[in-house]
Design a protein around this motif. Structure first.
Motif, PDB file in Angstrom:
ATOM      1  N   GLN A 516      15.849  -4.289 -27.391  1.00  0.00           N
ATOM      2  CA  GLN A 516      16.049  -4.552 -26.012  1.00  0.00           C
ATOM      3  C   GLN A 516      16.814  -5.803 -26.061  1.00  0.00           C
ATOM      4  OE1 GLN A 516      11.802  -3.899 -24.512  1.00  0.00           O
ATOM      5  NE2 GLN A 516      12.874  -4.416 -22.804  1.00  0.00           N
ATOM      6  N   SER A 517      18.024  -5.791 -25.142  1.00  0.00           N
ATOM      7  CA  SER A 517      18.936  -6.763 -25.478  1.00  0.00           C
ATOM      8  C   SER A 517      18.601  -8.139 -24.876  1.00  0.00           C
ATOM      9  CB  SER A 517      20.442  -6.600 -24.499  1.00  0.00           C
ATOM     10  OG  SER A 517      19.717  -6.263 -23.029  1.00  0.00           O
ATOM     11  N   GLU A 518      17.469  -8.154 -24.055  1.00  0.00           N
ATOM     12  CA  GLU A 518      16.614  -9.534 -23.807  1.00  0.00           C
ATOM     13  C   GLU A 518      15.741  -9.870 -24.978  1.00  0.00           C
ATOM     14  OE1 GLU A 518      14.650  -6.163 -21.265  1.00  0.00           O
ATOM     15  OE2 GLU A 518      16.516  -6.633 -22.231  1.00  0.00           O
ATOM     16  N   ILE A 519      15.341  -9.051 -25.833  1.00  0.00           N
ATOM     17  CA  ILE A 519      14.508  -9.592 -26.741  1.00  0.00           C
ATOM     18  C   ILE A 519      15.564 -10.160 -27.809  1.00  0.00           C
ATOM     19  CG2 ILE A 519      13.221  -8.878 -28.969  1.00  0.00           C
ATOM     20  CD1 ILE A 519      11.848  -6.920 -26.810  1.00  0.00           C
ATOM     21  N   ASN A 520      16.806  -9.272 -27.828  1.00  0.00           N
ATOM     22  CA  ASN A 520      17.690  -9.983 -29.042  1.00  0.00           C
ATOM     23  C   ASN A 520      18.188 -11.175 -28.581  1.00  0.00           C
ATOM     24  OD1 ASN A 520      19.602 -10.009 -31.044  1.00  0.00           O
ATOM     25  ND2 ASN A 520      21.164  -8.490 -30.092  1.00  0.00           N
ATOM     26  N   ILE A 521      18.515 -11.334 -27.336  1.00  0.00           N
ATOM     27  CA  ILE A 521      19.045 -12.843 -26.740  1.00  0.00           C
ATOM     28  C   ILE A 521      18.043 -13.830 -27.095  1.00  0.00           C
ATOM     29  CG2 ILE A 521      19.585 -13.882 -24.439  1.00  0.00           C
ATOM     30  CD1 ILE A 521      20.772 -11.274 -23.718  1.00  0.00           C
ATOM     31  N   ALA A 522      16.586 -13.515 -26.664  1.00  0.00           N
ATOM     32  CA  ALA A 522      15.658 -14.592 -26.879  1.00  0.00           C
ATOM     33  C   ALA A 522      15.401 -15.192 -28.223  1.00  0.00           C
ATOM     34  CB  ALA A 522      14.459 -13.861 -26.408  1.00  0.00           C
ATOM     35  N   ILE A 523      15.737 -14.174 -29.247  1.00  0.00           N
ATOM     36  CA  ILE A 523      15.372 -14.610 -30.744  1.00  0.00           C
ATOM     37  C   ILE A 523      16.867 -15.421 -30.816  1.00  0.00           C
ATOM     38  CG2 ILE A 523      15.407 -13.778 -33.137  1.00  0.00           C
ATOM     39  CD1 ILE A 523      13.730 -11.434 -32.064  1.00  0.00           C
ATOM     40  N   GLY A 524      17.841 -14.949 -30.573  1.00  0.00           N
ATOM     41  CA  GLY A 524      19.317 -15.665 -30.776  1.00  0.00           C
ATOM     42  C   GLY A 524      19.540 -15.954 -32.487  1.00  0.00           C
ATOM     43  N   ALA A 525      19.757 -17.287 -32.925  1.00  0.00           N
ATOM     44  CA  ALA A 525      19.985 -17.612 -34.246  1.00  0.00           C
ATOM     45  C   ALA A 525      18.784 -18.114 -34.809  1.00  0.00           C
ATOM     46  CB  ALA A 525      21.295 -18.383 -34.238  1.00  0.00           C
ATOM     47  N   LYS A 526      17.537 -17.922 -34.230  1.00  0.00           N
ATOM     48  CA  LYS A 526      16.313 -18.492 -35.013  1.00  0.00           C
ATOM     49  C   LYS A 526      16.108 -17.896 -36.422  1.00  0.00           C
ATOM     50  CE  LYS A 526      14.124 -19.890 -30.944  1.00  0.00           C
ATOM     51  NZ  LYS A 526      12.870 -19.528 -29.740  1.00  0.00           N
ATOM     52  N   ALA A 527      15.696 -18.769 -37.356  1.00  0.00           N
ATOM     53  CA  ALA A 527      15.462 -18.253 -38.646  1.00  0.00           C
ATOM     54  C   ALA A 527      14.421 -17.318 -38.633  1.00  0.00           C
ATOM     55  CB  ALA A 527      15.074 -19.335 -39.495  1.00  0.00           C
ATOM     56  N   PRO A 528      13.914 -16.339 -39.476  1.00  0.00           N
ATOM     57  CA  PRO A 528      12.930 -15.494 -39.374  1.00  0.00           C
ATOM     58  C   PRO A 528      11.725 -16.225 -39.390  1.00  0.00           C
ATOM     59  CG  PRO A 528      14.242 -14.748 -41.076  1.00  0.00           C
ATOM     60  CD  PRO A 528      15.170 -15.722 -40.496  1.00  0.00           C
ATOM     61  N   GLU A 529      11.531 -17.030 -40.324  1.00  0.00           N
ATOM     62  CA  GLU A 529      10.033 -17.866 -40.330  1.00  0.00           C
ATOM     63  C   GLU A 529       9.995 -18.541 -39.221  1.00  0.00           C
ATOM     64  OE1 GLU A 529      13.341 -20.086 -43.210  1.00  0.00           O
ATOM     65  OE2 GLU A 529      12.897 -17.930 -42.483  1.00  0.00           O
ATOM     66  N   VAL A 530      11.069 -18.692 -38.222  1.00  0.00           N
ATOM     67  CA  VAL A 530      10.467 -19.403 -37.164  1.00  0.00           C
ATOM     68  C   VAL A 530       9.972 -18.524 -36.278  1.00  0.00           C
ATOM     69  CG1 VAL A 530      11.520 -20.998 -35.033  1.00  0.00           C
ATOM     70  CG2 VAL A 530      12.203 -21.444 -37.537  1.00  0.00           C
ATOM     71  N   TYR A 531      10.862 -17.376 -35.956  1.00  0.00           N
ATOM     72  CA  TYR A 531      10.408 -16.605 -34.785  1.00  0.00           C
ATOM     73  C   TYR A 531       8.986 -15.707 -35.057  1.00  0.00           C
ATOM     74  CZ  TYR A 531      13.192 -12.422 -36.087  1.00  0.00           C
ATOM     75  OH  TYR A 531      13.842 -11.242 -36.801  1.00  0.00           O
ATOM     76  N   PHE A 532       9.145 -15.322 -36.293  1.00  0.00           N
ATOM     77  CA  PHE A 532       7.930 -14.607 -36.687  1.00  0.00           C
ATOM     78  C   PHE A 532       6.617 -15.339 -36.765  1.00  0.00           C
ATOM     79  CE2 PHE A 532      10.972 -11.453 -38.535  1.00  0.00           C
ATOM     80  CZ  PHE A 532      10.199 -10.137 -38.163  1.00  0.00           C
ATOM     81  N   GLU A 533       6.782 -16.635 -36.905  1.00  0.00           N
ATOM     82  CA  GLU A 533       5.634 -17.586 -36.565  1.00  0.00           C
ATOM     83  C   GLU A 533       5.169 -17.716 -35.184  1.00  0.00           C
ATOM     84  OE1 GLU A 533       4.298 -22.058 -37.442  1.00  0.00           O
ATOM     85  OE2 GLU A 533       6.004 -21.611 -38.323  1.00  0.00           O
ATOM     86  N   GLU A 534       6.442 -17.631 -34.336  1.00  0.00           N
ATOM     87  CA  GLU A 534       5.830 -17.529 -32.787  1.00  0.00           C
ATOM     88  C   GLU A 534       5.458 -16.172 -32.292  1.00  0.00           C
ATOM     89  OE1 GLU A 534       9.652 -20.629 -31.640  1.00  0.00           O
ATOM     90  OE2 GLU A 534      10.020 -18.546 -31.817  1.00  0.00           O
ATOM     91  N   LEU A 535       5.925 -15.084 -33.157  1.00  0.00           N
ATOM     92  CA  LEU A 535       5.303 -13.908 -32.715  1.00  0.00           C
ATOM     93  C   LEU A 535       3.736 -13.851 -33.163  1.00  0.00           C
ATOM     94  CD1 LEU A 535       8.072 -11.437 -34.094  1.00  0.00           C
ATOM     95  CD2 LEU A 535       7.181 -11.699 -31.640  1.00  0.00           C
ATOM     96  N   ALA A 536       3.339 -14.254 -34.444  1.00  0.00           N
ATOM     97  CA  ALA A 536       2.047 -14.422 -34.555  1.00  0.00           C
ATOM     98  C   ALA A 536       1.309 -15.317 -33.807  1.00  0.00           C
ATOM     99  CB  ALA A 536       1.776 -15.061 -36.042  1.00  0.00           C
ATOM    100  N   GLU A 537       1.864 -16.329 -33.327  1.00  0.00           N
ATOM    101  CA  GLU A 537       1.081 -17.054 -31.941  1.00  0.00           C
ATOM    102  C   GLU A 537       0.915 -16.311 -30.832  1.00  0.00           C
ATOM    103  OE1 GLU A 537       3.444 -20.678 -31.986  1.00  0.00           O
ATOM    104  OE2 GLU A 537       2.869 -21.296 -33.904  1.00  0.00           O
TER     105      GLU A 537
END
Length: 598
Positions: A516-537
């Motif tokens: 979804q575009s809103e998910i894409n926008i929310a992640i933006g330019a974050k490194a995968p180690e950052v946003y996957f850690e946030e997903l785990a949280e």
């Protein structure tokens, strides 16, 4: 010894126009709609008036055919270069209507100013100005009288010199005596050579092909209804793209509206599906190959000319039978039942929008298989599975990308020799062995093309398998395909660009997920180690930042759907190249799972 296979003869324009009117030279009625602007018609007449050359016309006399009673019949000349010029002369001098590229029938009126000797495209201002003859066709009408025309003009323009006006109108009337060179190709030239000449001489104007030549051949034939068949092909393609065009056909082409073809394609008026919008080349390929069991359009031209492939003679009975078979093939192509069911089969494989359809030739051959299967009464369920699998095979192996005609011809002849189901099954087993899925396909997926057949197949697999969008709790890939979706970079593009990676590296299809575009926008330019850690949280009671999944089990399942390793949630973020290699293997296995359930 001369190798010249043509003659060049100058003919007065009047003679050429007489030949066109009598049908001695066949200009296919809608071989190609008239694409010239009105100003080019004006310029052509101006060149003739000043005695400038206007180029050669090239014609080929159809081979002499044997009639049913054994007597020979010389074929018409087919104009293979110069149609637009001759059509312009017919329109400008004789007042003939032309068909525009928008399929509208119009009159092109070219005005002439006897005092300045200027030509202009007629417009409302010119029509009101008595100093202009608003339509030069009046000068060339069969009952035109130059004395009367001069008197009429001088009556409207008292200051004009009667004698001078008379001489100028006489000069204008004589442009039909100007000569144009007609190059006539030897009638014993084989079809392939004439096709090659046709394509070469036309290549400067517009890209033409063997399909164009076949269309010229069809449209030039009135004896066996080719002119009407040509319209059926053209109109179907136009209606598939613009259903509202139906009203214009009914109003503007009464003869076609009364034919057997229009009722067969009226169903298109209610269709807005663009999953398969065929061109006339597609229609010819499918109808010809399915009906005649041959794949080369040069063979179609030969058969429509009456060629007997055994004796190498030309026979009228073969031409008649070939037109009848082609008509049958076109009617089968445009059948609502056939077309609907075929597009339904494509959709049932996951190819639900035109964006997921790559090259047309793979679709064309899949339709050929469907039509052949119908004709052979293959049970519906078996035929649907066969068409789905063959289409998937075709795109994954690029079966019809390099030399489609050769591949079509080979496959259709093998089908005739070995049978549809046995041949197709053996090709699938040979072309897609186990090693393809585990070895070759992952390597082929090392590409940055979003239109790559492997990525299209992957997205179709996600649709067919009912996958959810990346990080979506409720929205499926099907929903996203039918509405709006973004291709999200798992390792975000900006993040990789800051590391100096080039476009071809960060845009790898193995770095793409459908989101979804809103998910894409929310992640933006974050490194995968950052946003996957946030997903785990997010799955441990933390804030909902990306989508609505809050359970670890559901999040893991979602990653599996997108062919992503579950270890990403545990902080196991591999190096980018290692990630790509790992994911290509997972994507290839998903495509294999998809293929097996087609």
């Amino acid at each position: 010894m001369s190798t010249q296979r043509y003659s060049v003869t100058p003919h007065p324009i009047e003679t050429l126009l007489t030949w066109v009117k009598s049908g001695e030279i066949a200009i296919p009625e809608i071989q190609r709609p008239f694409v010239w602007e009105s100003t080019k018609v004006r310029n052509l007449l101006d060149s003739l008036y000043h005695g400038y050359p206007v180029g050669y016309l090239i014609a080929w006399r159809n081979p002499t055919v044997k009639l049913k009673d054994g007597t020979p019949s010389a074929g018409k000349r087919i104009l293979i270069d110069g149609q637009q010029r001759v059509t312009a002369l017919m329109a400008g001098l004789l007042g003939r209507e032309v068909l525009t590229k928008n399929y509208e029938t119009i009159r092109i009126r070219i005005a002439f100013h006897p005092q300045t000797e200027k030509f202009e495209v007629a417009n409302p201002a010119i029509r009101k100005d008595g100093a202009w003859i608003e339509d030069v066709a009046a000068v060339f009408a069969p009952d035109a009288d130059l004395i009367d025309l001069t008197e009429e003009y001088v009556a409207k323009n008292p200051a004009a010199d009667r004698k001078k006006v008379g001489k100028i109108l006489q000069k204008l009337g004589k442009i039909v005596n100007n000569h144009v060179g007609l190059i006539e190709l030897a009638e014993d030239l084989d079809i392939e050579t004439v096709t090659e000449i046709f394509i070469r001489v036309n290549s400067a104007g517009a890209e033409l092909s063997q399909a164009d030549f076949a269309m010229s051949k069809i449209a030039a034939n009135e004896t066996y209804g080719g002119n009407m068949l040509r319209k059926a092909i053209d109109y179907f393609c136009h209606l598939a793209v613009a259903p509202e065009f139906l009203g214009r056909i009914e109003k503007g082409d009464k003869a076609f509206a009364a034919s057997e073809f229009l009722p067969q394609m009226r169903w298109l008026k209610d269709v807005n599906d663009d999953i398969y919008d065929p061109t006339y080349t597609d229609m010819l390929r499918v109808a010809f190959t399915a009906e005649f069991g041959r794949g080369k359009l040069a063979d179609l031209v030969a058969l429509l000319s009456g060629r007997n492939f055994e004796t190498r003679q030309y026979e009228d009975v073969i031409a008649e039978a070939s037109f009848a078979r082609l008509k049958q093939g076109i009617l089968r192509f445009i059948s609502k039942t056939h077309f609907d069911r075929f597009t339904m089969i494509l959709r049932s494989a996951g190819f639900v929008t035109s964006d997921l359809i790559g090259g047309k030739n793979a679709v064309n051959f899949a339709y050929i298989l469907y039509l052949r299967g119908r004709a052979e009464n293959v049970p519906a369920a078996e035929l649907e599975q066969l068409v789905r699998r063959w289409y998937a095979l075709s795109i994954l192996r690029g079966r019809y990308t390099a030399s489609p005609e050769t591949a079509f011809d080979f496959d259709i002849r093998q089908i005739a020799d070995r049978g549809l189901l046995p041949y197709a099954t053996s090709v699938i087993e040979t072309e897609l062995p186990e090693s393809y899925w585990t070895g070759m396909l992952p390597q082929l997926m090392d590409t940055s093309s979003g239109q790559s057949p492997y990525f299209l197949a992957y997205k179709a697999a996600q649709v067919k398998l009912g996958d959810k969008g990346f990080l979506s709790r409720d929205i499926t890939v099907l929903d996203l395909m039918m509405n709006r979706n973004d291709v999200h970079h798992v390792f975000p593009r900006k993040h990789l660009k800051t590391q100096g990676l080039t476009r071809g590296r960060y845009n790898q299809i193995a770095n793409f997920v459908v989101a979804q575009s809103e998910i894409n926008i929310a992640i933006g330019a974050k490194a995968p180690e950052v946003y996957f850690e946030e997903l785990a949280e997010q799955c441990s009671g933390g804030a909902k930042q990306y989508g609505g999944i809050t359970e670890r089990e559901e999040m893991s399942a979602n990653l599996r759907m997108s062919c992503l390793p579950e270890s990403l949630l545990d902080g196991g973020i591999p190096a980018y190249d290692d990630f790509l290699q790992q994911r290509r293997k997972l994507m290839a296995l998903k495509i294999k799972t998809w293929f097996e359930i087609l």
